[in-house]
Design a protein around this motif. Structure first.
Motif, PDB file in Angstrom:
ATOM      1  N   LEU A 175     -28.857   9.586  -7.787  1.00  0.00           N
ATOM      2  CA  LEU A 175     -29.684   8.479  -7.324  1.00  0.00           C
ATOM      3  C   LEU A 175     -31.131   8.941  -7.228  1.00  0.00           C
ATOM      4  N   LEU A 176     -32.003   8.310  -7.997  1.00  0.00           N
ATOM      5  CA  LEU A 176     -33.423   8.625  -7.986  1.00  0.00           C
ATOM      6  C   LEU A 176     -34.166   7.656  -7.073  1.00  0.00           C
ATOM      7  N   PRO A 177     -35.304   8.062  -6.521  1.00  0.00           N
ATOM      8  CA  PRO A 177     -36.052   7.177  -5.618  1.00  0.00           C
ATOM      9  C   PRO A 177     -36.438   5.849  -6.254  1.00  0.00           C
ATOM     10  N   ALA A 178     -36.688   5.851  -7.559  1.00  0.00           N
ATOM     11  CA  ALA A 178     -37.151   4.637  -8.231  1.00  0.00           C
ATOM     12  C   ALA A 178     -36.170   3.491  -8.104  1.00  0.00           C
ATOM     13  N   GLY A 179     -34.877   3.798  -7.956  1.00  0.00           N
ATOM     14  CA  GLY A 179     -33.874   2.749  -7.887  1.00  0.00           C
ATOM     15  C   GLY A 179     -33.605   2.226  -6.496  1.00  0.00           C
ATOM     16  N   VAL A 180     -34.302   2.733  -5.490  1.00  0.00           N
ATOM     17  CA  VAL A 180     -34.067   2.342  -4.097  1.00  0.00           C
ATOM     18  C   VAL A 180     -35.043   1.240  -3.701  1.00  0.00           C
ATOM     19  N   GLY A 193     -41.088  17.751  -3.907  1.00  0.00           N
ATOM     20  CA  GLY A 193     -39.727  17.503  -3.437  1.00  0.00           C
ATOM     21  C   GLY A 193     -38.748  17.564  -4.592  1.00  0.00           C
ATOM     22  N   ARG A 194     -37.508  17.289  -4.291  1.00  0.00           N
ATOM     23  CA  ARG A 194     -36.470  17.297  -5.329  1.00  0.00           C
ATOM     24  C   ARG A 194     -36.455  15.945  -6.024  1.00  0.00           C
ATOM     25  N   ALA A 195     -36.170  15.970  -7.336  1.00  0.00           N
ATOM     26  CA  ALA A 195     -36.268  14.748  -8.136  1.00  0.00           C
ATOM     27  C   ALA A 195     -35.285  13.688  -7.680  1.00  0.00           C
ATOM     28  N   ALA A 196     -34.074  14.091  -7.305  1.00  0.00           N
ATOM     29  CA  ALA A 196     -33.040  13.140  -6.912  1.00  0.00           C
ATOM     30  C   ALA A 196     -33.057  12.922  -5.399  1.00  0.00           C
ATOM     31  N   LEU A 197     -32.918  11.681  -5.010  1.00  0.00           N
ATOM     32  CA  LEU A 197     -32.773  11.361  -3.593  1.00  0.00           C
ATOM     33  C   LEU A 197     -31.403  11.845  -3.116  1.00  0.00           C
ATOM     34  N   ILE A 198     -30.384  11.574  -3.914  1.00  0.00           N
ATOM     35  CA  ILE A 198     -29.028  12.067  -3.669  1.00  0.00           C
ATOM     36  C   ILE A 198     -28.479  12.561  -5.001  1.00  0.00           C
ATOM     37  N   HIS A 199     -28.150  13.843  -5.081  1.00  0.00           N
ATOM     38  CA  HIS A 199     -27.623  14.398  -6.322  1.00  0.00           C
ATOM     39  C   HIS A 199     -26.173  13.982  -6.512  1.00  0.00           C
ATOM     40  N   ARG A 200     -25.762  13.842  -7.743  1.00  0.00           N
ATOM     41  CA  ARG A 200     -24.404  13.388  -8.039  1.00  0.00           C
ATOM     42  C   ARG A 200     -23.339  14.343  -7.493  1.00  0.00           C
ATOM     43  N   ASP A 201     -23.668  15.652  -7.366  1.00  0.00           N
ATOM     44  CA  ASP A 201     -22.707  16.606  -6.816  1.00  0.00           C
ATOM     45  C   ASP A 201     -22.522  16.419  -5.318  1.00  0.00           C
TER      46      ASP A 201
END
Length: 371
Positions: free
Chosen positions: A300-305, A359-367
């Motif tokens: 989940l990337l920030p752009a989709g939130v 920061g980290r690219a993903a808001l929530i990583h798939r792992d």
């Protein structure tokens, strides 16, 4: 009853190997031939597509020789000084032994607090995953230079088990001066039987643990059994093997005597179950594009939130929903609620500009997510 299927070291997808001090450091210092043989094996496993992490003791043993410190237990200050001197030599030795194979190494120093604190645990996990993704072999050790008795693992057996669970390894190999678990101490009891496979760690199995027998190592069978409990609960098979031969991984793969502890579940499945059991502390609402991406197994990337609800910290579990309120997933978020609100709807490349730090690219990583 069906025969128990024993794990095969050659089939590991991600392998953590713990190296004891007594294997790496002898009376004359670093055992260079042994280290090169181990690294030959590591390179061979890497060539087969297996990620490898080395959890290596030896910094204090190396440093005390350089400083001329006596054998036996050292005062805390001297142990920390020996670790500081020895750790740089240990890292350089691994780098030089793996460089001819074109393998890049990294030094990772951890303390118990790095696994106990949620934020530091997630940072450590993300770093390890990134290193492995780049084809690097991390060389992990406890940070003995700063660790005190209150904030230390105390032995690298348990550190290795924690690392195995942290990075989602499917196999952990403890290379030691013993070839597995026996019903009693084989050095004092001629009736002691070797146990090749342990399906369940029972109180009877735990009672078979002994005390350290090496003047260089801190861990004994008791700590190995504690490590086994951590590993198998996280879905990682663990083996104890005698590692003094020049190609220890090859020896185990070719049938050398070992004791295998069977995992309770697949490591990724175990982690997903752990996340799924958590109570969310907040909610992030996503647009249709992010909903479709999550369905394809993406992070989940920030752009989709589009909206952030609740008050949570880094590493806390949050629910991911669409605008209709349908739960899409639960995951461990990499930002605080305040940070998440600030970067919601923005591209990952804008994070540093918005927050003032990278920061980290993903808001929530798939792992870190279960759907």
């Amino acid at each position: 009853m069906a025969a128990v299927s024993m794990p095969q070291l050659g089939g590991a997808r991600r392998l953590v190997v713990k190296i004891g001090s007594a294997l790496l450091v002898g009376p004359e210092g670093l055992r260079g031939d042994w280290l090169r043989g181990l690294c030959d094996d590591v390179a061979a496993w890497r060539a087969q597509g297996c990620d490898v992490v080395l959890v290596s003791s030896g910094s204090i043993a190396l440093g005390r020789r350089v400083l001329g410190l006596p054998s036996g237990a050292l005062p805390l200050e001297q142990a920390q000084a020996a670790a500081a001197v020895g750790q740089i030599r240990l890292a350089r030795a691994y780098e030089e032994a793996l460089a001819p194979h074109g393998v890049i190494t990294a030094q990772v120093l951890l303390t118990l607090e790095d696994s106990a604190d949620r934020r530091r645990y997630l940072n450590s996990r993300a770093t390890m995953q990134t290193l492995l993704g780049l084809g690097v072999v991390p060389i992990v050790n406890e940070n003995d230079t700063v660790a005190t008795d209150e904030i230390r693992f105390g032995d690298n057996d348990r550190l290795a088990a924690q690392i195995a669970v942290t990075c989602g390894a499917d196999q952990l190999l403890l290379l030691s001066d013993v070839d597995g678990l026996y019903t009693a101490n084989p050095k004092t009891d001629p009736t002691a039987r070797h146990l090749p496979v342990i399906e369940t760690i029972t109180p009877e199995i735990e009672a078979m643990g002994g005390d350290p027998v090496s003047g260089l190592s801190k861990g004994g069978m008791k700590t190995k059994l504690m490590a086994a409990r951590t590993a198998v609960a996280g879905g990682c098979a663990m083996a104890i093997a005698e590692g003094s031969v020049l190609r220890p991984l090859s020896a185990v793969a070719q049938g050398a005597r070992t004791t295998w502890f069977l995992p309770e579940a697949d490591p990724q499945l175990a982690r997903k179950r752990w996340i799924a059991a958590m109570k969310p502390k907040g909610t992030v609402i996503v647009d249709d594009g992010a909903r479709l991406a999550l369905g394809r197994g993406k992070s989940l990337l920030p752009a989709g939130v589009t909206q952030v609800q609740g008050d949570f910290g880094r590493g806390d579990p949050v629910a991911i929903t669409d605008h209709a309120g349908q739960r899409l997933a639960t995951g461990l978020i990499r930002y605080t609620a305040t940070e998440a609100r600030a970067i919601a709807g923005h591209h990952s490349a804008q994070i540093e500009t918005i927050l003032g730090y990278p920061g980290r690219a993903a808001l929530i990583h798939r792992d870190d997510m279960v759907t």
